[in-house]
Scaffold this motif. Structure first.
Motif, PDB file in Angstrom:
ATOM      1  N   LEU A  78       0.831  -1.202   0.000  1.00 40.82           N
ATOM      2  CA  LEU A  78       0.000   0.000   0.000  1.00 40.82           C
ATOM      3  C   LEU A  78       0.867   1.254   0.000  1.00 40.82           C
ATOM      4  O   LEU A  78       1.866   1.337   0.704  1.00 40.82           O
ATOM      5  CB  LEU A  78      -0.918   0.006   1.226  1.00 40.82           C
ATOM      6  CG  LEU A  78      -1.916  -1.144   1.323  1.00 40.82           C
ATOM      7  CD1 LEU A  78      -2.697  -1.063   2.623  1.00 40.82           C
ATOM      8  CD2 LEU A  78      -2.871  -1.144   0.136  1.00 40.82           C
ATOM      9  N   THR A  79       0.453   2.235  -0.775  1.00 41.04           N
ATOM     10  CA  THR A  79       1.128   3.527  -0.830  1.00 41.04           C
ATOM     11  C   THR A  79       0.396   4.506   0.079  1.00 41.04           C
ATOM     12  O   THR A  79      -0.830   4.621   0.026  1.00 41.04           O
ATOM     13  CB  THR A  79       1.121   4.077  -2.269  1.00 41.04           C
ATOM     14  OG1 THR A  79       1.782   3.146  -3.125  1.00 41.04           O
ATOM     15  CG2 THR A  79       1.829   5.423  -2.329  1.00 41.04           C
ATOM     16  N   VAL A  80       1.150   5.209   0.926  1.00 41.67           N
ATOM     17  CA  VAL A  80       0.571   6.206   1.832  1.00 41.67           C
ATOM     18  C   VAL A  80       0.876   7.592   1.281  1.00 41.67           C
ATOM     19  O   VAL A  80       2.025   7.915   0.974  1.00 41.67           O
ATOM     20  CB  VAL A  80       1.123   6.061   3.260  1.00 41.67           C
ATOM     21  CG1 VAL A  80       0.523   7.118   4.174  1.00 41.67           C
ATOM     22  CG2 VAL A  80       0.831   4.665   3.795  1.00 41.67           C
ATOM     23  N   ASP A  81      -0.169   8.401   1.165  1.00 36.95           N
ATOM     24  CA  ASP A  81      -0.078   9.706   0.523  1.00 36.95           C
ATOM     25  C   ASP A  81      -0.402  10.846   1.479  1.00 36.95           C
ATOM     26  O   ASP A  81      -1.282  10.713   2.328  1.00 36.95           O
ATOM     27  CB  ASP A  81      -1.131   9.728  -0.595  1.00 36.95           C
ATOM     28  CG  ASP A  81      -0.598  10.313  -1.875  1.00 36.95           C
ATOM     29  OD1 ASP A  81       0.565  10.687  -1.900  1.00 36.95           O
ATOM     30  OD2 ASP A  81      -1.381  10.384  -2.827  1.00 36.95           O
ATOM     31  N   ASP A  82       0.277  11.994   1.312  1.00 35.31           N
ATOM     32  CA  ASP A  82      -0.075  13.242   1.999  1.00 35.31           C
ATOM     33  C   ASP A  82      -0.301  13.071   3.493  1.00 35.31           C
ATOM     34  O   ASP A  82      -1.330  13.487   4.029  1.00 35.31           O
ATOM     35  CB  ASP A  82      -1.347  13.851   1.385  1.00 35.31           C
ATOM     36  CG  ASP A  82      -1.144  14.219  -0.068  1.00 35.31           C
ATOM     37  OD1 ASP A  82      -2.138  14.306  -0.776  1.00 35.31           O
ATOM     38  OD2 ASP A  82       0.006  14.417  -0.485  1.00 35.31           O
ATOM     39  N   VAL A  83       0.638  12.467   4.174  1.00 35.04           N
ATOM     40  CA  VAL A  83       0.454  12.197   5.599  1.00 35.04           C
ATOM     41  C   VAL A  83       0.585  13.480   6.397  1.00 35.04           C
ATOM     42  O   VAL A  83       1.634  14.125   6.393  1.00 35.04           O
ATOM     43  CB  VAL A  83       1.482  11.167   6.092  1.00 35.04           C
ATOM     44  CG1 VAL A  83       1.272  10.884   7.573  1.00 35.04           C
ATOM     45  CG2 VAL A  83       1.367   9.901   5.297  1.00 35.04           C
ATOM     46  N   ALA A  84      -0.472  13.851   7.099  1.00 34.36           N
ATOM     47  CA  ALA A  84      -0.450  14.993   8.020  1.00 34.36           C
ATOM     48  C   ALA A  84       0.216  16.199   7.371  1.00 34.36           C
ATOM     49  O   ALA A  84       1.148  16.774   7.907  1.00 34.36           O
ATOM     50  CB  ALA A  84       0.269  14.606   9.306  1.00 34.36           C
ATOM     51  N   SER A  85      -0.273  16.584   6.184  1.00 37.87           N
ATOM     52  CA  SER A  85       0.356  17.662   5.448  1.00 37.87           C
ATOM     53  C   SER A  85       0.356  18.974   6.220  1.00 37.87           C
ATOM     54  O   SER A  85       1.263  19.782   6.089  1.00 37.87           O
ATOM     55  CB  SER A  85      -0.347  17.844   4.095  1.00 37.87           C
ATOM     56  OG  SER A  85      -1.739  17.927   4.276  1.00 37.87           O
ATOM     57  N   SER A  86      -0.674  19.224   7.006  1.00 39.02           N
ATOM     58  CA  SER A  86      -0.686  20.414   7.853  1.00 39.02           C
ATOM     59  C   SER A  86      -1.358  20.013   9.154  1.00 39.02           C
ATOM     60  O   SER A  86      -2.474  19.551   9.154  1.00 39.02           O
ATOM     61  CB  SER A  86      -1.403  21.537   7.125  1.00 39.02           C
ATOM     62  OG  SER A  86      -2.503  21.988   7.786  1.00 39.02           O
ATOM     63  N   ASP A  87      -0.613  20.146  10.244  1.00 40.11           N
ATOM     64  CA  ASP A  87      -1.054  19.539  11.503  1.00 40.11           C
ATOM     65  C   ASP A  87      -2.279  20.241  12.072  1.00 40.11           C
ATOM     66  O   ASP A  87      -2.571  21.399  11.748  1.00 40.11           O
ATOM     67  CB  ASP A  87       0.083  19.570  12.531  1.00 40.11           C
ATOM     68  CG  ASP A  87      -0.097  18.496  13.596  1.00 40.11           C
ATOM     69  OD1 ASP A  87      -1.113  17.786  13.545  1.00 40.11           O
ATOM     70  OD2 ASP A  87       0.774  18.369  14.466  1.00 40.11           O
TER      71      ASP A  87
END
Length: 207
Positions: A78-87
């Motif tokens: 699985l590919t994980v995308d845009d993790v927590a881009s802005s907290d």
């Protein structure tokens, strides 16, 4: 029960059938543990009493949940995308909010196809903290999706009590969100897959 099994298989005269049976019983005990733990968390969240409210970073909890499940992500490619881009920060119980993230990530992994993707975003707008966990996959029925926050509701052919989980995951998420005065929206994506959106009160800037 676990101790009794350990004693039985430790005996020199323990038969192969006994050892095999002990292995199967341990697996069932693990499932019972998981189910009871789910009930306890669900009851705690539904009680609505959160004495340990502190500012909590949803982005940090998302990263921790993904790190702990790296082997599961790799196993399904699985590919994980845009993790927590802005907290985003919210006041609440760190333990319960962590469980909320864990359940959302678990759901995104289990109900995904090999080589699929997961997108996790956090952000804020005014007085609300935002968390989105989104996946691709097969096209889902929105009427079924609307029932997923009820205990033991599953999608399609998924069977409660199977190795895929206890059937409490999203009901626990919904209860935790409600206990934090938030809102959970589950949406079947037209292209396939599921979008889980959580809106929670944002922590004050002084936090």
């Amino acid at each position: 029960m676990r101790a009794s099994l350990d004693v039985a298989v430790a005996k020199p005269e323990a038969a192969a059938q006994t050892v095999a049976l002990a292995g199967r019983l341990r697996t069932e005990l693990d499932r019972v543990d998981h189910l009871l733990d789910g009930f306890l968390v669900l009851a705690q969240a539904q009680h609505g009493t959160l004495p340990d409210r502190t500012p909590v970073s949803l982005g940090r909890l998302a990263r921790e949940a993904l790190t702990a499940r790296a082997p599961d992500l790799a196993a399904k490619k699985l590919t994980v995308d845009d993790v927590a881009s802005s907290d985003s920060w919210t006041p609440g119980s760190a333990a319960l909010l962590s469980r909320m993230l864990e359940n959302l990530v678990d759901n995104a992994i289990v109900h995904n196809h090999e080589g699929g993707w997961i997108r996790i975003c956090t952000g804020h707008g005014g007085v609300e903290a935002l968390l989105v966990v989104e996946t691709g996959g097969r096209v889902l029925d929105q009427e079924q999706v609307d029932r997923l926050t009820q205990p033991f509701e599953r999608l399609g052919a998924d069977r409660t009590g199977s190795e895929r989980g206890s059937g409490l995951g999203l009901s626990i998420v919904a209860a935790i969100v409600a206990a934090h005065d938030g809102r959970l929206d589950l949406l079947a994506r037209p292209e396939g897959g599921l979008r889980a959106q959580v809106l929670l009160p944002a922590a004050g800037e002084d936090a």
